[in-house]
Design a protein around this motif. Structure first.
Motif, PDB file in Angstrom:
ATOM      1  N   THR A 163       0.812  -1.220   0.000  1.00  0.00           N
ATOM      2  CA  THR A 163       0.000   0.000   0.000  1.00  0.00           C
ATOM      3  C   THR A 163       0.844   1.267   0.000  1.00  0.00           C
ATOM      4  N   SER A 193      -6.001  -0.180  -3.719  1.00  0.00           N
ATOM      5  CA  SER A 193      -4.993   0.545  -2.952  1.00  0.00           C
ATOM      6  C   SER A 193      -4.715   1.916  -3.551  1.00  0.00           C
ATOM      7  N   LEU A 253      -5.544  -0.574   3.114  1.00  0.00           N
ATOM      8  CA  LEU A 253      -4.664  -0.228   4.228  1.00  0.00           C
ATOM      9  C   LEU A 253      -4.929  -1.111   5.443  1.00  0.00           C
ATOM     10  N   ASP A 268      -2.525  -5.254   3.042  1.00  0.00           N
ATOM     11  CA  ASP A 268      -1.103  -4.950   2.891  1.00  0.00           C
ATOM     12  C   ASP A 268      -0.248  -6.202   3.086  1.00  0.00           C
TER      13      ASP A 268
END
Length: 441
Positions: A219, A330, A393, A397
């Motif tokens: 991310t 993302s 997030l 990730d």
């Protein structure tokens, strides 16, 4: 660091960022673990050497290679004449079995020389692929696996009858092969991405089966663009290999019949065996003015392509994963995908639009309606994009995936160390007496 410098070995057929997808995953694990100071090594096929030495030369002291043989080259040449899925379950599988045989000798040497205490085989991701990672006397982790995928019933004809028959035969052979190549059966932990993959595993597994999503995204690299483009067009983007199951032909047919009230364009980023046919189809449909084939892109070039998109459209009909959807989310780009397989697992109502794939007509109508909705509603695009970024997030990730893997490694190595240190149980009094009598006699 792990107790007593117990090292981890990640073993995969391929590990490089150039090919992306399944090939990138083992390298992502390796690099993330190295950044954390974990004592980790990587073992891959010789054909990855140039890409790894060019892409991450500072880590090559921990990378080991399985030599290529004439058999590998012969399998690859035969595979050039086969449909991709037939190649995967025939000559590619034979080459993989042979590669594992050579890898076993290297692994035993690394156990002596590098203190390898655990082997992790993350690919191939198919739950039917035979594994020879057994008999080392140390824990083995396999996965995350993510497979068992077929086309939706309404699209079964997109695969030839011969290919379907070969794939079916290969799947039926998976169970008896698992009795010969016992890696999956004897692995301490088998990781699966979803219930579909768990159901596709061979019977008789001795270890634990745990769930961990295979794909993830960096991310910090895949970030939204700071400012919107100023050209006034709504840009739709497809990125991926140009092969049959990605259904880009379906997207082009829908695009040719769609009459939006705002300026739009479609960028197709990728390459593959169907590119020439798809370019010819775009010409026949008369959409060459609004459809641009941009060719293959990777790394920063691909990130820029995704950032510059307003909508990411991914019509793939046999997608077990779909990492590119995570990358789009993302970047704060809303997504459109088939409500089937991996995309249905990853895309949530607040991050994108899923399209019914129960029939060709429903699929095309759904694609058109989803594109029309997002083309004409900038507010909806912004809301879905922001929610996708937040979801990435919080949940997608790479660091979160590797947190879980590192925890599993530590658990298994700790258990292994405890087993080695546990003294042999003392004989009970009657047994001790009997043993003394036998020794005296």
């Amino acid at each position: 660091m792990f107790a007593e410098r117990r090292a981890v070995l990640i073993f995969a057929q391929d590990a490089n960022l150039k090919d992306g997808g399944e090939a990138a995953r083992p390298l992502q694990y390796f690099l993330e673990l190295r950044a954390r100071g974990v004592d980790v090594h990587l073992l891959v096929h010789e054909r990855n050497r140039k890409a790894l030495e060019a892409g991450c030369p500072e880590h090559t002291c921990r990378v080991h290679f399985v030599p290529e043989t004439w058999f590998d080259r012969a399998c690859a040449r035969v595979g050039d004449f086969l449909p991709e899925r037939m190649y995967t379950v025939t000559t590619a599988a034979w080459s993989w079995i042979a590669t594992q045989g050579r890898a076993r000798r290297i692994i035993r040497r690394l156990m002596r020389e590098a203190g390898i205490g655990l082997v992790h085989q993350p690919t191939p991701i198919s739950p039917k692929a035979p594994s020879r990672m057994h008999g080392f006397g140390i824990p083995v982790v396999i996965g995350p696996l993510n497979g068992g995928m077929d086309f939706p019933q309404a699209f079964a004809r997109r695969q030839s009858r011969i290919a379907a028959a070969v794939v079916g035969l290969a799947r039926r052979c998976a169970q008896p092969l698992s009795l010969i190549y016992r890696g999956l059966r004897e692995a301490r932990v088998v990781l699966v991405s979803n219930a579909r993959t768990r159901e596709a595993l061979p019977n008789g597994l001795q270890g634990q089966v745990r769930q961990l999503t295979a794909n993830a995204v960096h991310t910090q690299r895949w970030t939204p663009r700071p400012q919107p483009r100023a050209d006034g067009r709504v840009r739709f983007l497809f990125a991926g290999r140009l092969v049959g199951f990605k259904a880009v032909d379906q997207l082009l047919e829908v695009w040719s019949r769609w009459k939006p009230e705002v300026p739009v364009e479609l960028r197709i980023v990728g390459d593959g065996p169907e590119r020439a046919e798809l370019e010819a189809l775009a010409l026949r449909l008369g959409v060459q003015d609004t459809v641009h084939f941009a060719g293959w892109a990777a790394g920063e070039a691909l990130i820029e392509e995704v950032r510059d998109a307003d909508v990411f459209v991914f019509p793939s009909l046999r997608e077990a994963g779909g990492a590119v959807l995570m990358e789009a989310m993302s970047c704060g780009v809303p997504v459109i995908a088939a409500d089937w397989g991996g995309p249905a697992d990853y895309v949530q109502p607040q991050t994108g639009l899923l399209v019914d794939a129960s029939s060709p007509a429903a699929f095309k109508d759904g694609l058109r309606e989803a594109m029309d909705q997002l083309a004409h509603d900038a507010g909806l695009r912004a809301r879905l994009g922001a929610a996708g970024r937040t979801h990435a997030l919080q949940n997608l990730d790479w660091s979160r995936r590797v947190d879980v893997l590192e925890s599993i490694y530590r658990e298994l190595l700790r258990d292994e160390l405890a087993t080695e240190r546990t003294p042999a149980p003392l004989l009970s009094w009657p047994d001790a007496t009997a043993r003394k009598v036998r020794e005296d006699n």
